[in-house]
Design an enzyme around this catalytic site. Structure first.
Site, PDB file in Angstrom:
ATOM      1  N   CYS A  44      -7.352  -5.879  -1.870  1.00 15.47           N
ATOM      2  CA  CYS A  44      -8.365  -5.780  -0.816  1.00 15.47           C
ATOM      3  C   CYS A  44      -8.862  -4.348  -0.635  1.00 15.47           C
ATOM      4  CB  CYS A  44      -7.845  -6.327   0.513  1.00 15.47           C
ATOM      5  SG  CYS A  44      -6.453  -5.411   1.208  1.00 15.47           S
ATOM      6  N   ASP A  91      -4.770   3.308   0.102  1.00 14.72           N
ATOM      7  CA  ASP A  91      -3.549   4.012   0.504  1.00 14.72           C
ATOM      8  C   ASP A  91      -2.555   4.096  -0.647  1.00 14.72           C
ATOM      9  OD1 ASP A  91      -3.968   4.964   3.067  1.00 14.72           O
ATOM     10  OD2 ASP A  91      -3.493   3.050   4.003  1.00 14.72           O
ATOM     11  N   GLU A  96       0.811  -1.207   0.000  1.00 20.63           N
ATOM     12  CA  GLU A  96       0.000   0.000   0.000  1.00 20.63           C
ATOM     13  C   GLU A  96       0.848   1.263   0.000  1.00 20.63           C
ATOM     14  OE1 GLU A  96      -2.523  -0.152   3.473  1.00 20.63           O
ATOM     15  OE2 GLU A  96      -1.037  -1.326   4.572  1.00 20.63           O
TER      16      GLU A  96
END
Length: 539
Positions: A500, A453, A429
């Site tokens: 995710c 992120d 991320e």
């Protein structure tokens, strides 16, 4: 016919009569008092009654929307115990010799104004929470039991704004949609609307004084349009679109029990993102093939002290057992940034999204990390658990984690406690992790890309700053190139890679992700069947 635009909280198309939710007069009268102690005692009793009401709302919300979404009412209870808030109320009562209602209302206004003036959109959304708490407390001081909305027929709720308490108390069978003048897509009310699958728009510039109860309206969550007093043709078009939408929802039900396999035979694992044990019910109801992200930080929020090893073990074991052998990926503590817990003693930071958070806290305070790891290693005995570490930026961090895991395993072995060291992966991320993903792939068992992120760090844009919405582009070529790079590097070492973040549920990118070689997509439970449909239609 009046057509207005707003921001979509949850998509869908509905037509029906409008019900304007008019708040009772919130003007609080100020009057002088002689006995401050008596007023402080009234304040104490009012707080107790407000906390009792919030406890009831929490229990109701747990049944209807799950524990993670219900947590807001626990947070509200904690805010009623906040020393800064209560000290401010008491000070006004004692120094100005005024009634408790006025002191509470003034404090609520002051704190709400403070939050609203902050640059962070998440903190701005907390202004509504403070107002909700203060209004409830004022109502309790006056002997009220809280407002409840009732409707005899399904209606479109139109309001200036809605509090979480108002939202969760409504009879969901009588609610077609929510439309509000104010609010934030990050507000707890918006989160509840999404969880309850109710079409909702916010930021619609309505003049509520001129909206008649019973007027026909159209809510189009796909276009963000609210149409009041639609023409006959407009109403017919909307009803046709609504029927098509309902038909598509029904067709999705037929996909339950089907595999998420492309037309050319490639299997894509479609997993669920959850935030609590109770959310497993939503994952199972929507036929999730596994849990791709269990946000363990929710075990740490809404409380006054760290959860112990046994408490964590119980939660992790329960999820593993309920998923009956299906993969359950548990992300280690990701506290910090917009997720705060006072007992951690975290200092205020200028830029918390890039500060002391997630794995950085765990490596700096290994005693907290070791407790969680011990619980995870013990829980792995009871099911197909994997561990995932957030905010990784270096090989050194993985080596430190491995060392702490080994120490935890040795402790359990020495104590004669059954344990298992499961598959361990990392979240990609940060641009740093993406750029060195080939090195990281030699050490991790899998990658899971956190696109929320990754996008904000790649574009240098705070994703919670609404002023930058026009600049925030999760489809930016730089972001997609990083995702493809990570996928290629993972597969070089025979490791699987998933997504995710929010992009995992972006149906316009499903085919592209499959082309990149993404092996798993983990999404909110309500998106599982839609993603499965997109996978099965991809050649």
């Amino acid at each position: 016919m009046i057509e207005l635009s707003g921001k979509t909280v949850y998509k869908g198309v509905v037509t029906g009569p409008v019900a304007v939710l008019q708040k009772k007069d919130s003007t609080v009268k100020r009057y002088s008092i002689n006995d401050s102690q008596r007023e402080l005692q009234r304040l104490k009793k009012g707080c107790e009654e407000a906390k009792r009401q919030l406890g009831g709302l929490y229990e109701q919300a747990v049944k209807e929307v799950g524990q993670s979404s219900a947590a807001i009412f626990e947070v509200h209870q904690m805010m009623l115990e906040d020393d800064d808030y209560l000290d401010a109320v008491r000070s006004i009562i004692e120094t100005e010799k005024v009634n408790a209602e006025y002191a509470v209302a003034l404090t609520g206004d002051n704190f709400a104004e403070m939050f609203a003036g902050m640059d962070d959109e998440y903190m701005q959304a907390r202004a509504a929470d403070v107002k909700d708490i203060s209004n409830r407390l004022v109502d309790c001081l006056g002997g009220g039991a809280g407002e409840t909305f009732f409707a005899e027929e399904p209606v479109i709720i139109v309001a200036d704004d809605l509090s979480p308490g108002e939202t969760v108390q409504m009879d969901k069978s009588k609610i077609l949609a929510f439309v509000t003048v104010h609010g934030s897509v990050n507000s707890h009310t918006a989160i509840l609307a999404r969880t309850m699958n109710i079409p909702a728009l916010i930021g619609v510039p309505l003049d509520l004084e001129n909206v008649e109860n019973g007027s026909m309206a159209v809510v189009n969550g796909f276009s963000g349009k609210f149409i009041l007093n639609p023409s006959k043709e407009c109403l017919q078009d909307a009803e046709k679109l609504a029927q098509e939408w309902k038909h598509q929802e029904q067709l999705l039900e037929t996909l339950k029990g089907q595999e998420s396999v492309t037309r050319s035979g490639k299997k894509i694992n479609v997993y669920a993102n959850i935030g609590s044990v109770s959310d497993v019910a939503y994952a199972l109801e929507n036929d999730a093939e596994g849990i791709g992200l269990f946000r363990s930080e929710f075990l740490y929020l809404g409380r006054t002290d760290f959860p112990g090893e046994e408490e964590q073990l119980q939660a992790y074991r329960q999820v593993a057992q309920m998923m009956a052998g299906k993969k359950v990926i548990i992300r280690t503590l990701d506290i910090g940034a917009d997720k705060q817990a006072d007992y951690f003693g975290l200092e205020k930071e200028e830029n918390p999204a890039m500060g002391y958070r997630a794995i950085r806290i765990c490596l700096k305070q290994p005693e907290i990390f070791r407790t969680q790891l011990r619980a995870l290693l013990r829980a792995a005995v009871y099911g197909n658990i994997s561990i995932m570490y957030p905010m990784i930026i270096s090989v050194d961090e993985i080596e430190q984690i491995r060392e702490i895991v080994s120490q935890a395993a040795e402790e359990l072995k020495g104590e004669g406690v059954p344990y298992c060291i499961p598959e361990q992966g990392i979240m990609i991320e940060t641009p740093a992790a993406a750029l060195i993903s080939e090195e990281l792939a030699s050490l991790a068992d899998f990658f899971s890309i956190g696109t929320n992120d990754l996008t904000q760090y790649t574009l240098a844009i705070d994703r919670q700053n609404e002023k930058l919405d026009t600049f925030y582009d999760p489809h930016h070529r730089a972001v997609l190139r990083m995702i493809e790079m990570v996928s290629e590097n993972a597969h070089k070492y025979g490791k699987w890679v998933g997504i995710c973040g929010e992009l995992g549920a972006d149906l316009s990118l499903t085919k592209e992700f499959i082309r990149m070689g993404i092996d798993e997509l983990s999404v909110s439970p309500r998106m599982i069947l839609k993603v499965r449909k997109a996978v099965r239609e991809t050649d």
